[in-house]
Scaffold this motif. Sequence first.
Motif, PDB file in Angstrom:
ATOM      1  N   ALA A   1       0.835  -1.206   0.000  1.00  0.00           N
ATOM      2  CA  ALA A   1       0.000   0.000   0.000  1.00  0.00           C
ATOM      3  C   ALA A   1       0.869   1.256   0.000  1.00  0.00           C
ATOM      4  CB  ALA A   1      -0.933  -0.005   1.203  1.00  0.00           C
ATOM      5  N   GLY A   2       1.960   1.228   0.760  1.00  0.00           N
ATOM      6  CA  GLY A   2       2.863   2.374   0.781  1.00  0.00           C
ATOM      7  C   GLY A   2       3.553   2.599  -0.544  1.00  0.00           C
ATOM      8  N   ILE A   3       3.892   1.511  -1.228  1.00  0.00           N
ATOM      9  CA  ILE A   3       4.531   1.643  -2.539  1.00  0.00           C
ATOM     10  C   ILE A   3       3.529   2.159  -3.570  1.00  0.00           C
ATOM     11  CG2 ILE A   3       5.536   0.311  -4.442  1.00  0.00           C
ATOM     12  CD1 ILE A   3       6.857  -1.458  -2.274  1.00  0.00           C
ATOM     13  N   ILE A   4       2.331   1.615  -3.558  1.00  0.00           N
ATOM     14  CA  ILE A   4       1.318   2.034  -4.535  1.00  0.00           C
ATOM     15  C   ILE A   4       0.899   3.479  -4.305  1.00  0.00           C
ATOM     16  CG2 ILE A   4      -1.074   1.643  -5.274  1.00  0.00           C
ATOM     17  CD1 ILE A   4      -0.521  -1.368  -4.812  1.00  0.00           C
ATOM     18  N   ALA A   5       0.735   3.855  -3.036  1.00  0.00           N
ATOM     19  CA  ALA A   5       0.311   5.222  -2.717  1.00  0.00           C
ATOM     20  C   ALA A   5       1.486   6.192  -2.644  1.00  0.00           C
ATOM     21  CB  ALA A   5      -0.436   5.228  -1.385  1.00  0.00           C
ATOM     22  N   THR A   6       2.681   5.709  -2.925  1.00  0.00           N
ATOM     23  CA  THR A   6       3.930   6.481  -2.840  1.00  0.00           C
ATOM     24  C   THR A   6       4.054   7.212  -1.505  1.00  0.00           C
ATOM     25  OG1 THR A   6       3.016   8.402  -3.990  1.00  0.00           O
ATOM     26  CG2 THR A   6       4.130   6.728  -5.339  1.00  0.00           C
ATOM     27  N   THR A   7       3.808   6.477  -0.435  1.00  0.00           N
ATOM     28  CA  THR A   7       3.953   7.001   0.910  1.00  0.00           C
ATOM     29  C   THR A   7       5.123   6.281   1.576  1.00  0.00           C
ATOM     30  OG1 THR A   7       1.548   7.240   0.979  1.00  0.00           O
ATOM     31  CG2 THR A   7       2.728   7.449   3.064  1.00  0.00           C
ATOM     32  N   PRO A   8       6.287   6.937   1.654  1.00  0.00           N
ATOM     33  CA  PRO A   8       7.465   6.264   2.195  1.00  0.00           C
ATOM     34  C   PRO A   8       7.307   5.823   3.653  1.00  0.00           C
ATOM     35  CG  PRO A   8       8.077   8.330   1.135  1.00  0.00           C
ATOM     36  CD  PRO A   8       6.593   8.276   1.164  1.00  0.00           C
ATOM     37  N   GLY A   9       6.600   6.598   4.448  1.00  0.00           N
ATOM     38  CA  GLY A   9       6.419   6.243   5.851  1.00  0.00           C
ATOM     39  C   GLY A   9       5.630   4.956   6.020  1.00  0.00           C
ATOM     40  N   LEU A  10       4.581   4.797   5.236  1.00  0.00           N
ATOM     41  CA  LEU A  10       3.760   3.592   5.299  1.00  0.00           C
ATOM     42  C   LEU A  10       4.545   2.378   4.797  1.00  0.00           C
ATOM     43  CD1 LEU A  10       0.946   2.493   5.989  1.00  0.00           C
ATOM     44  CD2 LEU A  10       0.295   2.959   3.618  1.00  0.00           C
ATOM     45  N   ALA A  11       5.299   2.565   3.738  1.00  0.00           N
ATOM     46  CA  ALA A  11       6.114   1.471   3.210  1.00  0.00           C
ATOM     47  C   ALA A  11       7.184   1.060   4.230  1.00  0.00           C
ATOM     48  CB  ALA A  11       6.761   1.879   1.895  1.00  0.00           C
ATOM     49  N   ALA A  12       7.793   2.033   4.896  1.00  0.00           N
ATOM     50  CA  ALA A  12       8.813   1.720   5.901  1.00  0.00           C
ATOM     51  C   ALA A  12       8.201   1.008   7.107  1.00  0.00           C
ATOM     52  CB  ALA A  12       9.516   3.004   6.347  1.00  0.00           C
ATOM     53  N   LEU A  13       7.024   1.441   7.524  1.00  0.00           N
ATOM     54  CA  LEU A  13       6.342   0.771   8.627  1.00  0.00           C
ATOM     55  C   LEU A  13       5.995  -0.669   8.256  1.00  0.00           C
ATOM     56  CD1 LEU A  13       4.977   0.911  11.433  1.00  0.00           C
ATOM     57  CD2 LEU A  13       2.899   1.638  10.237  1.00  0.00           C
ATOM     58  N   GLY A  14       5.521  -0.867   7.051  1.00  0.00           N
ATOM     59  CA  GLY A  14       5.215  -2.209   6.579  1.00  0.00           C
ATOM     60  C   GLY A  14       6.448  -3.097   6.548  1.00  0.00           C
ATOM     61  N   LEU A  15       7.565  -2.547   6.085  1.00  0.00           N
ATOM     62  CA  LEU A  15       8.810  -3.318   6.059  1.00  0.00           C
ATOM     63  C   LEU A  15       9.285  -3.662   7.462  1.00  0.00           C
ATOM     64  CD1 LEU A  15      10.835  -1.623   3.189  1.00  0.00           C
ATOM     65  CD2 LEU A  15       9.890  -3.932   3.226  1.00  0.00           C
TER      66      LEU A  15
END
Length: 58
Positions: free
Chosen positions: A30-44
């Motif tokens: 979701a972070g990658i698709i929405a281009t939200t680095p914070g969400l992608a980092a939290l997911g990782l």
Amino acid sequence: MSKLVDSTDRGLVDYLHFGAVFVGFILTLAGIIATTPGLAALGLLILALGLAWFLVRN
């Protein structure tokens, strides 16, 4: 053929960590698709913690 098909060695904690890995994967996507680095980092981070649990257990 074994009659004990419902037998498992996994406990509740294993299922919770599997859920954490799944949620981490979904949040990362979701972070990658929405281009939200914070969400992608939290997911990782959640994904890494869930996978680390399985590595420690084995």
